[in-house]
Each structure stands twice: as structure tokens, then as C-alpha cells.
Design a protein around this motif. Structure first.
Motif, PDB file in Angstrom:
ATOM      1  N   ASN A   1      53.841  43.397  68.985  1.00  0.00           N
ATOM      2  CA  ASN A   1      53.355  42.453  69.987  1.00  0.00           C
ATOM      3  C   ASN A   1      52.994  43.165  71.290  1.00  0.00           C
ATOM      4  OD1 ASN A   1      52.787  39.710  69.648  1.00  0.00           O
ATOM      5  ND2 ASN A   1      54.326  39.116  71.159  1.00  0.00           N
ATOM      6  N   LEU A   2      53.727  44.207  71.638  1.00  0.00           N
ATOM      7  CA  LEU A   2      53.369  45.000  72.814  1.00  0.00           C
ATOM      8  C   LEU A   2      52.033  45.709  72.593  1.00  0.00           C
ATOM      9  CD1 LEU A   2      56.854  46.518  73.746  1.00  0.00           C
ATOM     10  CD2 LEU A   2      55.572  44.770  75.013  1.00  0.00           C
ATOM     11  N   ALA A   3      51.782  46.134  71.358  1.00  0.00           N
ATOM     12  CA  ALA A   3      50.491  46.759  71.053  1.00  0.00           C
ATOM     13  C   ALA A   3      49.366  45.748  71.177  1.00  0.00           C
ATOM     14  CB  ALA A   3      50.522  47.354  69.642  1.00  0.00           C
ATOM     15  N   LEU A   4      49.611  44.506  70.735  1.00  0.00           N
ATOM     16  CA  LEU A   4      48.584  43.462  70.882  1.00  0.00           C
ATOM     17  C   LEU A   4      48.290  43.211  72.355  1.00  0.00           C
ATOM     18  CD1 LEU A   4      48.109  40.227  68.918  1.00  0.00           C
ATOM     19  CD2 LEU A   4      48.360  40.049  71.391  1.00  0.00           C
TER      20      LEU A   4
ATOM     21  N   PHE B   1      46.194  46.420  73.447  1.00  0.00           N
ATOM     22  CA  PHE B   1      44.891  46.696  72.835  1.00  0.00           C
ATOM     23  C   PHE B   1      44.020  45.454  72.656  1.00  0.00           C
ATOM     24  CE2 PHE B   1      47.686  50.088  71.019  1.00  0.00           C
ATOM     25  CZ  PHE B   1      47.118  51.142  71.707  1.00  0.00           C
ATOM     26  N   GLY B   2      44.602  44.262  72.803  1.00  0.00           N
ATOM     27  CA  GLY B   2      43.829  43.039  72.644  1.00  0.00           C
ATOM     28  C   GLY B   2      44.034  42.405  71.281  1.00  0.00           C
ATOM     29  N   ALA B   3      43.916  41.077  71.243  1.00  0.00           N
ATOM     30  CA  ALA B   3      44.173  40.336  70.007  1.00  0.00           C
ATOM     31  C   ALA B   3      43.136  40.633  68.940  1.00  0.00           C
ATOM     32  CB  ALA B   3      44.211  38.833  70.310  1.00  0.00           C
ATOM     33  N   ARG B   4      41.883  40.776  69.327  1.00  0.00           N
ATOM     34  CA  ARG B   4      40.813  40.965  68.342  1.00  0.00           C
ATOM     35  C   ARG B   4      41.083  42.193  67.477  1.00  0.00           C
ATOM     36  NH1 ARG B   4      35.943  43.855  68.316  1.00  0.00           N
ATOM     37  NH2 ARG B   4      36.390  44.632  70.414  1.00  0.00           N
ATOM     38  N   ARG B   5      41.374  43.319  68.101  1.00  0.00           N
ATOM     39  CA  ARG B   5      41.611  44.552  67.355  1.00  0.00           C
ATOM     40  C   ARG B   5      42.916  44.484  66.564  1.00  0.00           C
ATOM     41  NH1 ARG B   5      39.655  46.129  72.345  1.00  0.00           N
ATOM     42  NH2 ARG B   5      37.762  47.424  72.348  1.00  0.00           N
TER      43      ARG B   5
ATOM     44  N   PHE C   1      52.495  36.409  63.973  1.00  0.00           N
ATOM     45  CA  PHE C   1      52.808  35.082  64.492  1.00  0.00           C
ATOM     46  C   PHE C   1      53.080  35.075  65.991  1.00  0.00           C
ATOM     47  CE2 PHE C   1      55.962  31.701  65.339  1.00  0.00           C
ATOM     48  CZ  PHE C   1      55.142  30.605  65.116  1.00  0.00           C
ATOM     49  N   PRO C   2      54.010  35.927  66.510  1.00  0.00           N
ATOM     50  CA  PRO C   2      54.197  35.915  67.964  1.00  0.00           C
ATOM     51  C   PRO C   2      52.958  36.389  68.711  1.00  0.00           C
ATOM     52  CG  PRO C   2      55.384  37.749  66.980  1.00  0.00           C
ATOM     53  CD  PRO C   2      54.918  36.886  65.851  1.00  0.00           C
ATOM     54  N   GLY C   3      52.146  37.245  68.062  1.00  0.00           N
ATOM     55  CA  GLY C   3      50.908  37.678  68.695  1.00  0.00           C
ATOM     56  C   GLY C   3      49.924  36.538  68.883  1.00  0.00           C
ATOM     57  N   VAL C   4      49.802  35.692  67.875  1.00  0.00           N
ATOM     58  CA  VAL C   4      48.912  34.533  67.999  1.00  0.00           C
ATOM     59  C   VAL C   4      49.442  33.562  69.051  1.00  0.00           C
ATOM     60  CG1 VAL C   4      48.028  32.498  66.801  1.00  0.00           C
ATOM     61  CG2 VAL C   4      47.965  34.724  65.671  1.00  0.00           C
ATOM     62  N   LEU C   5      50.757  33.353  69.085  1.00  0.00           N
ATOM     63  CA  LEU C   5      51.325  32.464  70.108  1.00  0.00           C
ATOM     64  C   LEU C   5      51.061  33.013  71.505  1.00  0.00           C
ATOM     65  CD1 LEU C   5      54.751  31.498  68.510  1.00  0.00           C
ATOM     66  CD2 LEU C   5      52.731  30.056  68.751  1.00  0.00           C
ATOM     67  N   LEU C   6      51.254  34.313  71.690  1.00  0.00           N
ATOM     68  CA  LEU C   6      50.950  34.924  72.985  1.00  0.00           C
ATOM     69  C   LEU C   6      49.468  34.764  73.313  1.00  0.00           C
ATOM     70  CD1 LEU C   6      51.851  36.738  75.374  1.00  0.00           C
ATOM     71  CD2 LEU C   6      51.241  38.714  73.953  1.00  0.00           C
ATOM     72  N   TYR C   7      48.630  34.996  72.344  1.00  0.00           N
ATOM     73  CA  TYR C   7      47.179  34.871  72.509  1.00  0.00           C
ATOM     74  C   TYR C   7      46.799  33.456  72.956  1.00  0.00           C
ATOM     75  CZ  TYR C   7      42.221  34.952  71.036  1.00  0.00           C
ATOM     76  OH  TYR C   7      40.856  34.874  70.979  1.00  0.00           O
TER      77      TYR C   7
ATOM     78  N   CYS D   1      37.991  38.820  61.867  1.00  0.00           N
ATOM     79  CA  CYS D   1      38.635  38.784  63.186  1.00  0.00           C
ATOM     80  C   CYS D   1      37.933  39.716  64.175  1.00  0.00           C
ATOM     81  CB  CYS D   1      40.101  39.206  63.067  1.00  0.00           C
ATOM     82  SG  CYS D   1      41.192  37.976  62.375  1.00  0.00           S
ATOM     83  N   TRP D   2      37.538  40.877  63.698  1.00  0.00           N
ATOM     84  CA  TRP D   2      36.931  41.884  64.580  1.00  0.00           C
ATOM     85  C   TRP D   2      35.672  41.337  65.257  1.00  0.00           C
ATOM     86  CZ3 TRP D   2      38.668  46.696  65.957  1.00  0.00           C
ATOM     87  CH2 TRP D   2      37.756  47.510  66.625  1.00  0.00           C
ATOM     88  N   PHE D   3      34.946  40.506  64.555  1.00  0.00           N
ATOM     89  CA  PHE D   3      33.681  39.993  65.079  1.00  0.00           C
ATOM     90  C   PHE D   3      33.813  38.605  65.707  1.00  0.00           C
ATOM     91  CE2 PHE D   3      32.686  42.886  61.569  1.00  0.00           C
ATOM     92  CZ  PHE D   3      31.826  43.776  62.206  1.00  0.00           C
ATOM     93  N   TYR D   4      34.854  37.857  65.340  1.00  0.00           N
ATOM     94  CA  TYR D   4      34.918  36.446  65.724  1.00  0.00           C
ATOM     95  C   TYR D   4      35.782  36.191  66.955  1.00  0.00           C
ATOM     96  CZ  TYR D   4      35.345  31.379  65.173  1.00  0.00           C
ATOM     97  OH  TYR D   4      35.313  30.020  65.376  1.00  0.00           O
ATOM     98  N   LEU D   5      36.910  36.866  67.059  1.00  0.00           N
ATOM     99  CA  LEU D   5      37.838  36.573  68.143  1.00  0.00           C
ATOM    100  C   LEU D   5      37.357  37.141  69.473  1.00  0.00           C
ATOM    101  CD1 LEU D   5      41.354  37.092  66.498  1.00  0.00           C
ATOM    102  CD2 LEU D   5      40.152  34.945  66.931  1.00  0.00           C
ATOM    103  N   THR D   6      37.744  36.478  70.546  1.00  0.00           N
ATOM    104  CA  THR D   6      37.484  36.925  71.918  1.00  0.00           C
ATOM    105  C   THR D   6      38.819  37.092  72.608  1.00  0.00           C
ATOM    106  OG1 THR D   6      35.459  35.595  71.927  1.00  0.00           O
ATOM    107  CG2 THR D   6      36.262  36.398  74.054  1.00  0.00           C
ATOM    108  N   ASP D   7      39.020  38.203  73.297  1.00  0.00           N
ATOM    109  CA  ASP D   7      40.340  38.488  73.846  1.00  0.00           C
ATOM    110  C   ASP D   7      40.746  37.546  74.978  1.00  0.00           C
ATOM    111  OD1 ASP D   7      41.227  40.550  72.181  1.00  0.00           O
ATOM    112  OD2 ASP D   7      40.068  42.050  73.276  1.00  0.00           O
ATOM    113  N   ARG D   8      39.873  37.301  75.927  1.00  0.00           N
ATOM    114  CA  ARG D   8      40.238  36.513  77.106  1.00  0.00           C
ATOM    115  C   ARG D   8      39.131  35.516  77.438  1.00  0.00           C
ATOM    116  NH1 ARG D   8      45.532  37.398  79.399  1.00  0.00           N
ATOM    117  NH2 ARG D   8      46.151  39.523  78.837  1.00  0.00           N
ATOM    118  N   PRO D   9      39.463  34.428  78.153  1.00  0.00           N
ATOM    119  CA  PRO D   9      38.436  33.448  78.531  1.00  0.00           C
ATOM    120  C   PRO D   9      37.279  34.075  79.312  1.00  0.00           C
ATOM    121  CG  PRO D   9      40.617  32.514  78.885  1.00  0.00           C
ATOM    122  CD  PRO D   9      40.826  33.960  78.508  1.00  0.00           C
ATOM    123  N   GLU D  10      37.583  35.080  80.124  1.00  0.00           N
ATOM    124  CA  GLU D  10      36.532  35.696  80.933  1.00  0.00           C
ATOM    125  C   GLU D  10      35.455  36.362  80.076  1.00  0.00           C
ATOM    126  OE1 GLU D  10      39.762  35.978  81.127  1.00  0.00           O
ATOM    127  OE2 GLU D  10      40.489  36.508  83.137  1.00  0.00           O
TER     128      GLU D  10
END
Length: 446
Positions: A76-79, A82-86, A126-132, A198-207
Motif C-alpha cells: 500500500n505504501l508503494a501504491l 507510484f500511483g494506483a494505475r501502475r 483491497f486497501p489500495g483501492v479503498l485508499l484510492y 488498468c494501465w490504460f483506464y485508471l486515473t491517479d488523481r482528480p487533477e
């Protein structure tokens, strides 16, 4: 700052976030949960092929959580770094490969090894998605939308049970493999494909969300930031967050809910298969899967409705304690009833209680955790709770072997869930500044 209910930009932004992220993340979790629990259906024929006792099966089921727990916090610290997408893409691909590889185990030892490795590969998802999701969802809408994501748990059991049963029964011999091996192979591959997506679909942050308008991006980023600045927790180091007694307390509460979840998930197919001995009601593997689906379908529906009610009223404490208590009271009683129908009716209430408690529980950690501290704290809470993922199947299998009956083991499940409900009732009644929503009744551990 305008309230979401009256701000058309806010409503539009949250609607797009909900439709863009929640169904996709729910699909990931559907596959995730299916791959970790489909061993419960494989058991119906795998145990004989590999020479597994109930205790050995319980150990194989629970060993998943050894690797899972050891690597949860680092993942989870790595997420966070490095970001959720990766990172979610990496998790999905690696666990899909290991899940499919389970088709080729030829001994209990190899089964044990791959279950540990599956936990290592999946750790942090799972905790990574919740954090995301906390990066995208304001508090007032969080329980409802997290509930929509978590509905993947009962749906995975409801839809995955007949699917797994059908593959085992009707695909036996495909590729020269036994049916349970085909099931592992086929059900592991979607994780690999979804990891690439996931690599192409997810966006890390609202910005960074080009699928939102500039106004929507600004509104969402400011809303999330303002919650942290005006009433939210201050970021702490990972070590300080993990030493917080509230983290340990929430881990204890989560343990009881997860204990019930995995005991039901891993052993319900065995319970239904046992109807033949108790009630002279024998079912095929596919029919067993269809029967197992019923409690989880009810759980999926009530989870959504319960989450909406919690967000609408702003009440969290009792929305967590009551369903946990319902699960604790009903599960040990089920196997003392005198027909398959009444047994399944009561187990359905157990599934409803477990499913309703899950999304409300995950409202609490972000009330006092932020930043890297949230990444570590949420992962640790999930790790402490998921020690039940090892304990529940192993203890249930061991007690069943030792007593010749599954009933005493299910009494232990009930006790664990009732202790969880009691722990939830220790949540502070006071109005904490960081915990207030529209209803004004959120709470953190005192």
C-alpha cells in the motif's frame, strides 16, 4: 463551498466518478475475491485427488493470508508512492498468473506454496483501492459508493459459485485436466487481462482526469482538499499511524466480520453438500453452486440499501454493530434446524449481516488517517482483520476434524462476530470534528 446536493458541478462530477470508477473497480474485486475463495468449490473434488483432510484444506485456504499479511503494508505504501494505475495493474497481472498456475499443483505441498504466493501477489489490492477511493470521494457520499464497490464480494460468491460449479462439473477433462484444475486455469486469466486494462483506464488523481471538465476537476480536487484542511486528519508518518491504538481497535472489529465472511465463503459449499447426509437431499456440484448463490445475492441487495441508509442518516456506529450482531447470532444456529430450507434461510441472514457491516466499517479509518499514514494504517487494519482469513478456515477445518461435526466450529464464528459487534459499540458517541457529516453522527474510536 457549495453542497453537492445543490451544486450542479458537484453532482455532475460525482456522477461521472461513480460511473467511471466504481463499476470497473468492482469488477476487479469480483475477480479478486473469486480467485481467493474458489478453492472452496475446488475442494469438492480436489480433496480426494490430492488426499486432503479437512484440516489440510483449512490450512491451504488460510495460507493465502500469510503472504497477504506480510506484504500488505509495503504494497500500500508503494501504491501511495507510484500511483494506483501502475500498482493495481502490477497486482492484477501477478495474481492472475499465480491463480492460473494453481491448476497444475500435484500435491498438498505445492498447493500450500501457491496459496502463500497468491497472497503475496495480491497483497495491497483491497486497501489500495479503498485508499484510492478516498482521493476521489467526499465523505458524505463515501459509504454508499464504497458499498457499491464492495457489492462485488457477495456478487462474486453469488455468481462465482454456480460458475465454478458448472466448470468443475461440465469442463471435466477439458485440456486433459480435472474439472477443478480447469476452474483454476479459466478463472485466473481475467485478472491478467484486467491488469493490462488498468494501465490504460485508471486515473491517479482528480487533477489528472481528462474525462472530467475543468470545472469538475477543480470542484472535486478542492472539495477533497478542503475536507482535509478544515475538518480532516493531519498526515502522520506510517510508523506513527500503525502505532495508533485506534488502528488496532478497528483491526479487532474487522477481524470478527472477516472471520464470518471467510468461514461462510470457504465452507458453505461443504454445508450444502452435507445436506445429502442430514436431510436425504443430494445435489450436483452445479446445483450446490446455485444454492450457495442465494445468501450472497440477498447480501448484495441489502448491502447497497444499508449503505445508502447510512449515508442518508449520517449514522455509522449502529449501522456497523447491528449487522455484525445479526451475523453472530444466526450462523451457529443454522445447522441445528430441521430442513435445508430453514438452514439456508438463516445462513442468508448471516450473509446479509456480514455484507451490510463491510462498507460502513471502511468509513471509519479515513476519519483519522491521511497521506502515507492512511496508506499504512488502512493496510494494517486490513491485515489485522484478515488474520481471520487464516484463522477461520484453519480453525473451522481443525475443529470439524476433531469433533466430527462443523457445528462447534460455527459457534466459534458466531462468537467472533458478536465480539466484533461489541467492539463496534465501543466507538465513541462524541461528535469528533474530523468525523462530522450531514447527519452529524459519525464517530471515531475513543
Amino acid at each position: 463551498m457549495a453542497h453537492t446536493e445543490t451544486d450542479p458541478v458537484g453532482r455532475s462530477a460525482l456522477r461521472k466518478v461513480a460511473w467511471r470508477l466504481v463499476p470497473f473497480l468492482g469488477l476487479l474485486y469480483f475477480v479478486n475475491y473469486l480467485d481467493r475463495t474458489n478453492i472452496g468449490f475446488a475442494k469438492l473434488t480436489m480433496s480426494e485427488d490430492l488426499g486432503l483432510t479437512e484440516t489440510m484444506f483449512g490450512l491451504a485456504s488460510g495460507l493465502f493470508f500469510i503472504g497477504y499479511l506480510l506484504f500488505e503494508v509495503p504494497s500500500n505504501l508503494a501504491l501511495h508512492r507510484f500511483g494506483a494505475r501502475r500498482w493495481i495493474a502490477r497486482i492484477m497481472v501477478s495474481w492472475g498468473i499465480v491463480a492460473s498456475a494453481m491448476a497444475f499443483v500435484d500435491s498438498a505441498g505445492w498447493l500450500y506454496a501457491l496459496r502463500v504466493l497468491l497472497g503475496v501477489a495480491e497483497a495491497g489490492f483491497f486497501p489500495g483501492v479503498l485508499l484510492y477511493l478516498t482521493w476521489w470521494l467526499p465523505r458524505a457520499q463515501r459509504v454508499q459508493l464504497i458499498g457499491a464497490f464492495l457489492v462485488a464480494v457477495p456478487l462474486s460468491s453469488a455468481l462465482g459459485a454456480p460458475l465454478s460449479g458448472a466448470i468443475i462439473q461440465y469442463a471435466d477433462g477439458l485440456f486433459g485436466l480435472e474439472g477443478w484444475r480447469v476452474m483454476f486455469l479459466v478463472e485466473g486469466l481475467p485478472a491478467v487481462l484486467l491488469g493490462v486494462a488498468c494501465w490504460f483506464y485508471l486515473t491517479d488523481r482528480p487533477e489528472d482526469a481528462r474525462w472530467l471538465t475543468a470545472e469538475e476537476r477543480t470542484w472535486l480536487a478542492r472539495t477533497i482538499a478542503a475536507e482535509g484542511e478544515t475538518s480532516g486528519p493531519r498526515e502522520a508518518s506510517p510508523w506513527r499511524a500503525m502505532a495508533d491504538l485506534r488502528v488496532v481497535g478497528l483491526g479487532f472489529v474487522y477481524f470478527g466480520v472477516v472471520y464470518g465472511l471467510y468461514a461462510v465463503s470457504f465452507f458453505l459449499p461443504t454445508v450444502v453438500a452435507g445436506f445429502a447426509e442430514r436431510f436425504d437431499a443430494s445435489y450436483s456440484i452445479f446445483e450446490t453452486g446455485a444454492i450457495v448463490a442465494v445468501p450472497f445475492l440477498a447480501g448484495a441487495l441489502t448491502m447497497v440499501l444499508w449503505s445508502r441508509h447510512s449515508d442518508r442518516t449520517g449514522e455509522r456506529r449502529w449501522h456497523l454493530a447491528l449487522p455484525a450482531a445479526l451475523g453472530g447470532v444466526t450462523i451457529p444456529v443454522a445447522l441445528y434446524l430441521d430442513s435445508p430450507f430453514t438452514v439456508m434461510a438463516v445462513i442468508t441472514l448471516t450473509a446479509v449481516g456480514i455484507c451490510c457491516a463491510l462498507p460502513v466499517f471502511w468509513h471509519f479509518p479515513p476519519l483519522f488517517l491521511a497521506g502515507a499514514g492512511a496508506a499504512a494504517g488502512i493496510a494494517l487494519i486490513n491485515s489485522l482483520g484478515n488474520t481471520a482469513g487464516f484463522a477461520a478456515p484453519y480453525i473451522t477445518g481443525w475443529v470439524s476434524d476433531a469433533t466430527g461435526s462443523i457445528r462447534p466450529a460455527l459457534w466459534l464464528v458466531g462468537i467472533a462476530m458478536l465480539l466484533s459487534a461489541a467492539g463496534a459499540l465501543l466507538l465513541s458517541r462524541r461528535r469528533a470534528p474530523v468525523a462530522t457529516t450531514a447527519g452529524g453522527r459519525d464517530a471515531v474510536l475513543g
